[in-house]
Scaffold this active site. Structure first.
Site, short mmCIF file in Angstrom:
data_model
loop_
_atom_site.label_atom_id
_atom_site.label_comp_id
_atom_site.label_asym_id
_atom_site.label_seq_id
_atom_site.Cartn_x
_atom_site.Cartn_y
_atom_site.Cartn_z
N LYS A 1 -11.03 -1.50 6.32
CA LYS A 1 -9.84 -1.15 7.10
C LYS A 1 -10.31 -0.65 8.47
O LYS A 1 -11.23 0.17 8.54
CB LYS A 1 -9.05 -0.06 6.39
CG LYS A 1 -7.90 0.54 7.19
CD LYS A 1 -7.17 1.60 6.38
CE LYS A 1 -6.05 2.24 7.16
NZ LYS A 1 -5.26 3.18 6.33
N GLU B 1 0.84 -1.19 0.00
CA GLU B 1 0.00 0.00 0.00
C GLU B 1 0.88 1.25 0.00
O GLU B 1 1.55 1.54 0.98
CB GLU B 1 -0.91 0.00 1.24
CG GLU B 1 -1.75 1.25 1.38
CD GLU B 1 -2.49 1.33 2.71
OE1 GLU B 1 -2.82 2.45 3.14
OE2 GLU B 1 -2.72 0.26 3.32
N ARG C 1 0.43 10.41 0.30
CA ARG C 1 0.79 11.47 1.24
C ARG C 1 1.95 12.32 0.75
O ARG C 1 2.33 13.29 1.41
CB ARG C 1 1.16 10.86 2.60
CG ARG C 1 0.08 10.03 3.24
CD ARG C 1 0.54 9.49 4.58
NE ARG C 1 -0.34 8.46 5.09
CZ ARG C 1 -0.12 7.76 6.19
NH1 ARG C 1 0.97 8.00 6.91
NH2 ARG C 1 -0.97 6.84 6.59
N THR D 1 -4.57 6.05 1.77
CA THR D 1 -4.95 7.44 2.05
C THR D 1 -5.72 8.02 0.86
O THR D 1 -5.52 9.17 0.46
CB THR D 1 -3.73 8.32 2.40
OG1 THR D 1 -2.81 7.57 3.21
CG2 THR D 1 -4.16 9.55 3.20
#
Length: 220
Positions: free
Chosen positions: A138, A50, A54, A78
């Site tokens: 998640k 993953e 960011r 994210t």
């Protein structure tokens, strides 16, 4: 039961939760690190990677890993907007992970054609996703939101929900999460210590990945 091969996830079926006991959560600052880092993780037995959105390098990192590391199953983390969904899939992401969700974001993730894990931290969020036909999620931030005790409590009334807990989990605590029936895998970054990444010590990262991959998963 053995975990599926790295090629297992397809656009229409396979679960990210069943690839390996740990999904490395990667923050790529330097694009040049993306491919060797991914190769080290895959060599250590962690194919699902993953890459979080960011940093400015994130999408190019996903693209590079998708192009140059065929045994990796690279995803985007994210993801918090429909544009992020579109950009991630365009870059080659094979799964999507969000820290939370809205109906707008969920619709975009569903329409993307790739597996996704929307983030939850409360019972009501889990129930809302189940109502919308989503059963894999998640759990974030895992430790701050109640950890294994919370997830175990959810398993009674909501056994149809499966989770990838992420947030504050390390090598020592991961097995207690993996022992839960409603946990498919955990997310973490402990196999990517900042000093090893800065030193480009890929053999060390491979060794840490191998240690993580050996943790007991739901297929044991």
């Amino acid at each position: 039961m053995t975990p599926p091969s790295a090629a297992a996830p397809t656009s229409d079926s396979a679960s990210v939760l069943d690839l390996a006991p740990v999904v490395p959560v990667v923050v790529v600052e330097d694009l040049a690190d993306a491919v060797p880092l991914a190769r080290a993780l895959v060599a250590g037995g962690l194919p699902a990677i993953e890459v979080t959105l960011r940093t400015p390098a994130a999408l190019d990192a996903i693209r590079a890993i998708a192009d140059q590391v065929p045994d990796a199953v690279v995803g985007a983390g994210t993801v918090i907007s429909p544009q992020g969904v579109a950009d991630s899939v365009d870059a080659g992401a094979r799964f999507l992970v969000s820290p939370g969700w809205t109906d707008t974001l969920l619709a975009a993730m569903k329409a993307s054609g790739v597996p996704f894990l929307p983030g939850v931290s409360t019972t009501s969020e889990v129930v809302a996703l189940l109502e919308r036909g989503v059963h894999e999620m998640k759990f974030f931030p895992a430790e701050a939101a109640g950890g294994t005790a919370y997830l175990k409590s959810l398993g009674g009334p909501l056994p149809q929900a499966r989770f990838c807990p992420t947030g504050g989990i390390g090598l020592a605590s991961a097995p207690s999460y993996l022992a839960l029936k409603n946990v498919g895998c955990v997310g973490g970054s402990w196999m990517l210590p900042a000093d090893a990444v800065a030193a480009k010590d890929w053999p060390r990262i491979e060794a840490l990945a191998r240690e993580a991959a050996a943790l007991t998963g739901p297929w044991a």
